[in-house]
Design an enzyme around this catalytic site. Sequence first.
Site, PDB file in Angstrom:
ATOM      1  CD  GLU A  20      34.493 -17.403 -32.397  1.00  0.00           C
ATOM      2  OE1 GLU A  20      33.923 -17.722 -33.288  1.00  0.00           O
ATOM      3  OE2 GLU A  20      33.844 -16.976 -31.477  1.00  0.00           O
ATOM      4  CD  GLU A  39      14.839 -18.896  -9.310  1.00  0.00           C
ATOM      5  OE1 GLU A  39      13.996 -19.322  -8.835  1.00  0.00           O
ATOM      6  OE2 GLU A  39      14.734 -18.191 -10.141  1.00  0.00           O
TER       7      GLU A  39
END
Length: 274
Positions: free
Chosen positions: A168, A95
Amino acid sequence: MKKIYTYGGEFGLRNWTAADLAAHKGGAKLTQVTAVNGEEAAAAEAAGIDMISIIADDLAVTRAAAPHTFITAALQLTDYYQEDAVINGAFKAMEGGADAVYTIRNLEMVSKLASFDMPVMGHAGLIPRKSTWIGGLRAFGRTAEEAMELYRQFKRLEDAGAWAVEVEVVPTEVLAAINMKTKLVTTSIGAGSGGDVMFLFTDDIVGETENPPRHVRSYRNFFEIREQMRRERIAALKEFRADVEEGAFPGIAESVEMNAVELDKFLEELDKQP
C-alpha cells in the site's frame, strides 16, 4: 474453472487457485476489489474480477453471491484479540469457503497460520492501522533506506510462510523492482503498476467516497447519485404532505369506488341503524 474442496470439505469451482496465482506471477495484471455484501460480490463476479477481498464476518453472503471467484478473508485486527481467536477465525473462514486469509498481525501469527497450510496474505508499506509508527498516513519507501526496509519486510513475510502481500502506497519503481526479487504474489493498492494484482475498494471505484485518496480512480459518481436520491426523496415526501394537506391525495386513481346502486342500498340501510 478449477475444481477445489474447501477446508470444510465442500466441493467448488474457482476461477483461480493459490497455485495458479503464484504461477501467474509476472504475467498479465490481475484485478482485486472489495465486497461488503452480496450485491457487490455478485457484481464483481459478473464483471470478471479475478479476486475479491472481504472481511471474514461477511464471508457467508459474499461467497454465496460469488461462488466462483477467489476470495481472501481479512481477519480484522480488532475482531480477534488472542492467538487462539485468530486461528479459530482463520479456520472458520477457510471452512466457509475462503481461498486465502489476510492479516496485518506480526510475523509469528503469519507463520502460525501458514503452518496450517493456509494461503496467508500479509501487508507491507503503509499499514493504515499501524500508521503511527511511520509518522502518520503517508507514502512509505521514498528514500533508499525505506525502500530497503520494504524489501526486508517482503523477505520476512516470505520466511514466515506468507503466500501473498498487499502493498500500500509505495513508489511504483520500488514495488516493480522488489517484485522481481520476491516469490510473493503482490497486490498493489496505491503502489503503481509494478505489482501482480491491481487492487481498489469497490466504493472508490463507483465513486461512493466523497474525498477518495489520491491513488483512486473513480469510474462512476455514486456519491452524487446518492445525494441526488436523498434530495429527491425529501422533495417527494414534501409533495406528498402538501397533496394531503390540500386534499389532492388520494384521488380517484388511488381510491376504490363502489357501484352507485350498491352505494345507495348501503347508505339507505346504514341510515336505519341507531
